[in-house]
Design a protein around this motif. Structure first.
Motif, PDB file in Angstrom:
ATOM      1  N   ASP A 277       0.047   3.834   9.219  1.00 18.14           N
ATOM      2  CA  ASP A 277      -1.598   4.233   9.612  1.00 18.14           C
ATOM      3  C   ASP A 277      -2.082   5.412   8.934  1.00 18.14           C
ATOM      4  O   ASP A 277      -3.315   5.287   8.614  1.00 18.14           O
ATOM      5  CB  ASP A 277      -1.517   4.473  11.052  1.00 18.14           C
ATOM      6  N   GLU A 278      -1.324   6.258   8.026  1.00 18.20           N
ATOM      7  CA  GLU A 278      -2.161   7.098   7.012  1.00 18.20           C
ATOM      8  C   GLU A 278      -2.590   6.572   5.728  1.00 18.20           C
ATOM      9  O   GLU A 278      -3.551   6.588   5.447  1.00 18.20           O
ATOM     10  CB  GLU A 278      -1.046   8.128   6.865  1.00 18.20           C
ATOM     11  N   VAL A 279      -1.545   5.612   5.266  1.00 11.23           N
ATOM     12  CA  VAL A 279      -1.857   4.791   3.973  1.00 11.23           C
ATOM     13  C   VAL A 279      -2.923   3.688   4.295  1.00 11.23           C
ATOM     14  O   VAL A 279      -3.835   3.698   3.474  1.00 11.23           O
ATOM     15  CB  VAL A 279      -0.777   4.266   3.512  1.00 11.23           C
ATOM     16  N   GLU A 280      -2.965   3.094   5.368  1.00  9.95           N
ATOM     17  CA  GLU A 280      -4.016   2.083   5.693  1.00  9.95           C
ATOM     18  C   GLU A 280      -5.475   2.808   5.839  1.00  9.95           C
ATOM     19  O   GLU A 280      -6.219   2.116   5.822  1.00  9.95           O
ATOM     20  CB  GLU A 280      -3.590   1.275   6.814  1.00  9.95           C
ATOM     21  N   GLY A 281      -5.389   3.983   6.333  1.00 12.77           N
ATOM     22  CA  GLY A 281      -6.570   4.663   6.650  1.00 12.77           C
ATOM     23  C   GLY A 281      -7.539   5.198   5.493  1.00 12.77           C
ATOM     24  O   GLY A 281      -8.611   5.630   5.381  1.00 12.77           O
ATOM     25  N   TYR A 282      -6.864   5.186   4.137  1.00 15.65           N
ATOM     26  CA  TYR A 282      -7.620   5.498   2.947  1.00 15.65           C
ATOM     27  C   TYR A 282      -8.760   4.750   2.596  1.00 15.65           C
ATOM     28  O   TYR A 282      -8.857   3.575   2.811  1.00 15.65           O
ATOM     29  CB  TYR A 282      -6.533   5.468   1.604  1.00 15.65           C
TER      30      TYR A 282
ATOM     31  N   ASP B  46       1.052  -1.082  -0.121  1.00 15.72           N
ATOM     32  CA  ASP B  46      -0.178   0.101   0.124  1.00 15.72           C
ATOM     33  C   ASP B  46       0.927   1.160  -0.012  1.00 15.72           C
ATOM     34  O   ASP B  46       0.429   2.182  -0.701  1.00 15.72           O
ATOM     35  CB  ASP B  46      -0.964   0.036   1.138  1.00 15.72           C
ATOM     36  N   GLN B  47       1.974   1.110   0.776  1.00 10.64           N
ATOM     37  CA  GLN B  47       3.023   2.280   0.869  1.00 10.64           C
ATOM     38  C   GLN B  47       3.404   2.562  -0.621  1.00 10.64           C
ATOM     39  O   GLN B  47       3.703   3.755  -1.161  1.00 10.64           O
ATOM     40  CB  GLN B  47       3.980   2.413   1.980  1.00 10.64           C
TER      41      GLN B  47
ATOM     42  N   ALA C 129       7.986  13.275  -3.695  1.00  7.98           N
ATOM     43  CA  ALA C 129       7.185  12.452  -2.756  1.00  7.98           C
ATOM     44  C   ALA C 129       7.998  11.603  -1.824  1.00  7.98           C
ATOM     45  O   ALA C 129       9.121  11.461  -1.795  1.00  7.98           O
ATOM     46  CB  ALA C 129       6.655  11.374  -3.928  1.00  7.98           C
ATOM     47  N   ARG C 130       7.109  11.205  -0.633  1.00  9.92           N
ATOM     48  CA  ARG C 130       7.443  10.592   0.356  1.00  9.92           C
ATOM     49  C   ARG C 130       6.700   9.272   0.961  1.00  9.92           C
ATOM     50  O   ARG C 130       5.638   9.360   0.636  1.00  9.92           O
ATOM     51  CB  ARG C 130       7.728  11.738   1.715  1.00  9.92           C
ATOM     52  N   VAL C 131       7.571   8.328   1.269  1.00 11.77           N
ATOM     53  CA  VAL C 131       6.674   7.269   1.976  1.00 11.77           C
ATOM     54  C   VAL C 131       5.740   7.756   2.906  1.00 11.77           C
ATOM     55  O   VAL C 131       6.403   8.493   4.034  1.00 11.77           O
ATOM     56  CB  VAL C 131       7.395   6.210   2.315  1.00 11.77           C
TER      57      VAL C 131
END
Length: 83
Positions: free
Chosen positions: A76-81, A48-49, A70-72
């Protein structure tokens, strides 16, 4: 496609292969060990990241920005999409 994007896609390919291997193993008796389950979850998050990073880079490039900015993002942010 620049070298960094190529590297990201290569990383995605490797993670997808590992995810398939773990899922195939998990579908058989006795299934995945606790360690393998943990690794599968790590692979899913990392995928996901990577996809998020690739999307960020492409969006920045599309709008004339520097894709290297762009940054990884944190898991918890990416999984919250929401899709």
């Amino acid at each position: 496609m620049d070298d960094q994007e190529h590297d990201i896609i290569g990383g995605i390919d490797g993670l997808v292969a590992e995810e398939r291997t773990l899922r195939d193993r998990g579908g058989r008796d006795p299934g995945l060990t606790a360690e393998e389950q943990k690794r599968l979850r790590t692979v899913e998050v990392r995928l996901d990241q990577c996809w998020d990073l690739l999307r960020q880079r492409r969006a920045l490039s599309e709008f004339g920005e520097d894709p290297s900015q762009a940054r990884v993002r944190p898991a918890d942010e990416v999984e919250g999409y929401r899709g």
